[in-house]
Design a protein around this motif. Structure first.
Motif, PDB file in Angstrom:
ATOM      1  N   ARG A 169      10.494  11.813   6.421  1.00 57.14           N
ATOM      2  CA  ARG A 169       9.980  10.497   6.051  1.00 57.14           C
ATOM      3  C   ARG A 169      11.112   9.506   5.827  1.00 57.14           C
ATOM      4  NH1 ARG A 169       5.864  13.770   3.463  1.00 57.14           N
ATOM      5  NH2 ARG A 169       7.195  14.111   1.646  1.00 57.14           N
ATOM      6  N   THR A 221      12.711   8.479   9.147  1.00 55.19           N
ATOM      7  CA  THR A 221      11.867   7.505   9.857  1.00 55.19           C
ATOM      8  C   THR A 221      12.075   6.099   9.306  1.00 55.19           C
ATOM      9  OG1 THR A 221      10.202   9.238  10.219  1.00 55.19           O
ATOM     10  CG2 THR A 221       9.495   6.944  10.479  1.00 55.19           C
ATOM     11  N   SER A 222      12.113   5.976   7.988  1.00 57.99           N
ATOM     12  CA  SER A 222      12.334   4.658   7.378  1.00 57.99           C
ATOM     13  C   SER A 222      13.722   4.128   7.701  1.00 57.99           C
ATOM     14  CB  SER A 222      12.137   4.739   5.863  1.00 57.99           C
ATOM     15  OG  SER A 222      10.802   5.067   5.539  1.00 57.99           O
ATOM     16  N   ALA A 247      13.761   2.800  11.243  1.00 55.91           N
ATOM     17  CA  ALA A 247      13.058   1.516  11.327  1.00 55.91           C
ATOM     18  C   ALA A 247      13.922   0.388  10.775  1.00 55.91           C
ATOM     19  CB  ALA A 247      11.723   1.591  10.575  1.00 55.91           C
ATOM     20  N   VAL A 295       7.189   1.799  12.053  1.00 53.98           N
ATOM     21  CA  VAL A 295       6.911   3.186  11.658  1.00 53.98           C
ATOM     22  C   VAL A 295       5.705   3.727  12.425  1.00 53.98           C
ATOM     23  CG1 VAL A 295       6.211   4.669   9.742  1.00 53.98           C
ATOM     24  CG2 VAL A 295       7.968   2.930   9.380  1.00 53.98           C
ATOM     25  N   THR A 347       8.411   3.757   2.127  1.00 51.31           N
ATOM     26  CA  THR A 347       8.064   2.573   2.923  1.00 51.31           C
ATOM     27  C   THR A 347       7.908   1.321   2.058  1.00 51.31           C
ATOM     28  OG1 THR A 347       5.697   3.118   2.745  1.00 51.31           O
ATOM     29  CG2 THR A 347       6.882   3.940   4.688  1.00 51.31           C
TER      30      THR A 347
END
Length: 486
Positions: free
Chosen positions: A15, A18-19, A22, A52, A77
């Motif tokens: 997670r 991924t952030s 981005a 995302v 996020t």
């Protein structure tokens, strides 16, 4: 972390990764992160959330663990997490820049501005030679300051430099704009740094300096100052209306087609492009030159559009503004100043473009400064009769009344301005406007491109490593050491 299983740790890292990805992509593309409505029901939740979601379409694990089943306390996020990731990335970039500088000397380039939230901010750029002997210029930081006094800016800069172990004693150059809090000889920012390090020479941005010189010259002569206000007014009348702008371009296309049919103009790729009146910009003096040239090129068509507006527009405001613009544009004084500033700015336009190039031969730029001064001086001494002849010919082609130059000069429609001095129109146009504009131009160029700064830059060019140190001169190196770095 100690209570989490290996699977939970792996999911958290996915997670977070991924952030991070981005944030990296949005940062490099200089896109905004947030959206106006980021609730789950929104169709556009902002660039970050949408990025995302795109990443999730390429990775089932991301779709499952980030968007659907992420715990509320570890989604990574939120806006706070976005900012933290961004600050971490910025810190790593600054650390890498600091590593590249090493023990080398460096220069600072600083500018301050107010952002959309009305907060004063200061941008800092470092210029240095890296370990591979390449000249580098790196954006380093943005610092929020409570005000723009020189002492506040100096303290903020010193804090940033000391945080990354950059000593003020290694500072060898300062580059700012020309505001008093920056360039002040006694209490300006450059003076405060010179007190700490006598070799941190201040060099005013040359392109900005030329801009200030030309703007100042236009403001010194009242008719020239008024001319630029009138020019903006005329361009606004034409450009603010889609109808009038389309009419200008349609008429221009018809005229070009007619001239091509008569074989009066040549055709080739890129030639005879349909244009519009160019709006002058506040920070690009070359845009003023483009604006003047576009009005001369489209003068007849502009007059035609204004006449059409006076006749056909429905509101009295539009007809009245168009009538005022037509009276201005068809006056001899406006025509005279239009051609005068075209010649003056044409002489300095080459220098202006050269100073704005990303890769600049500074020695060539200094020669261009001297050449520009000589061209403008020659214009003053030899080109009065030619300019007057061009203006008269232009006015005759467009049915503009040409006054008798031997008649007394009157301001407006009243009595002569100085009846006791018997000032003639020729004196007004030649001495007050022609000579006055050129003299103020030359004075500003001489004041702003001072001999001391020019000498420092020219002597420093002897250290240019290009072409096997082609410009290396022992005499210039000795003079540089004796005069600037004793």
């Amino acid at each position: 972390m100690e209570k989490q299983t290996l699977e939970q740790i792996s999911n958290n890292r996915l997670r977070l990764k991924t952030s991070v990805n981005a944030v990296r992509w949005l940062t490099f593309q200089a896109y905004a992160f947030r959206g106006h409505d980021e609730c789950p029901e929104s169709r556009n939740r902002g660039n970050f959330i949408e990025m995302v979601k795109i990443l999730a379409t390429y990775n089932d694990d991301v779709a499952k663990l980030v968007l659907e089943n992420a715990p509320k306390n570890a989604k990574y996020t939120s806006p706070q997490i976005q900012k933290e990731i961004l600050h971490v990335l910025a810190g790593k970039v600054r650390s890498k820049i600091r590593e590249d500088i090493g023990d080398a000397k460096f220069c600072i380039l600083v500018d301050e501005a107010r952002d959309e939230s009305k907060r004063e901010q200061m941008a800092l750029v470092l210029r240095f030679v890296d370990r591979d002997d390449f000249l580098q210029k790196r954006f380093f930081d943005i610092v929020q300051v409570k005000d723009t006094t020189s002492l506040t800016l100096k303290n903020a800069l010193s804090t940033v430099l000391s945080h990354y172990n950059l000593s003020v004693q290694d500072l060898r150059g300062q580059g700012y704009n020309g505001t008093s809090n920056m360039r002040g000889a006694w209490n300006g920012l450059q003076a405060l740094f010179l007190n700490d390090c006598p070799y941190a020479y201040y060099v005013h941005c040359l392109a900005h300096r030329l801009q200030l010189a030309l703007v100042a010259s236009s403001r010194e002569v009242i008719p020239v100052h008024q001319f630029f206000s009138k020019l903006n007014f005329i361009i606004n009348i034409i450009g603010a209306s889609c109808k009038r702008n389309d009419e200008l371009q349609f008429t221009q296309a018809a005229e070009i087609a007619h001239l091509i049919a008569l074989d009066e103009i040549e055709t080739s790729r890129g030639a005879n492009q349909i244009g519009s009146l160019q709006r002058p910009g506040d920070t690009r003096w070359s845009s003023h030159f483009d604006s003047v040239c576009s009005l001369i090129r489209l003068f007849g068509l502009t007059c035609s559009v204004l006449r059409s507006t006076i006749k056909d527009e429905s509101t009295c405001f539009q007809r009245g503004d168009a009538d005022s613009a037509f009276d201005i544009i068809t006056s001899f004084e406006f025509m005279f100043i239009l051609h005068l500033v075209k010649d003056i700015m044409g002489a300095s336009n080459i220098l202006c473009e050269a100073l704005q190039q990303k890769s600049q031969d500074i020695l060539n730029a200094m020669h261009l400064v001297l050449t520009t001064k000589n061209i403008i001086l020659k214009l003053r001494e030899d080109e009065w009769n030619n300019l007057l002849g061009v203006v008269k010919s232009f006015c005759e082609r467009h049915n503009i009344d040409v006054p008798d130059m031997s008649a007394p000069y009157t301001k407006g429609k009243g009595r002569p301005r100085h009846p006791q001095e018997n000032i003639l129109l020729e004196h007004h146009y030649r001495i007050d406007i022609f000579n006055g504009t050129i003299d103020s131009q030359l004075q500003e160029l001489n004041n702003r491109f001072s001999e001391k700064v020019v000498e420092l830059i020219v002597l420093s060019s002897a250290l240019d490593p290009r072409d096997g140190y082609k410009l290396f001169k022992i005499d210039d190196i000795c003079k540089l050491a004796n005069n600037c770095y004793p």
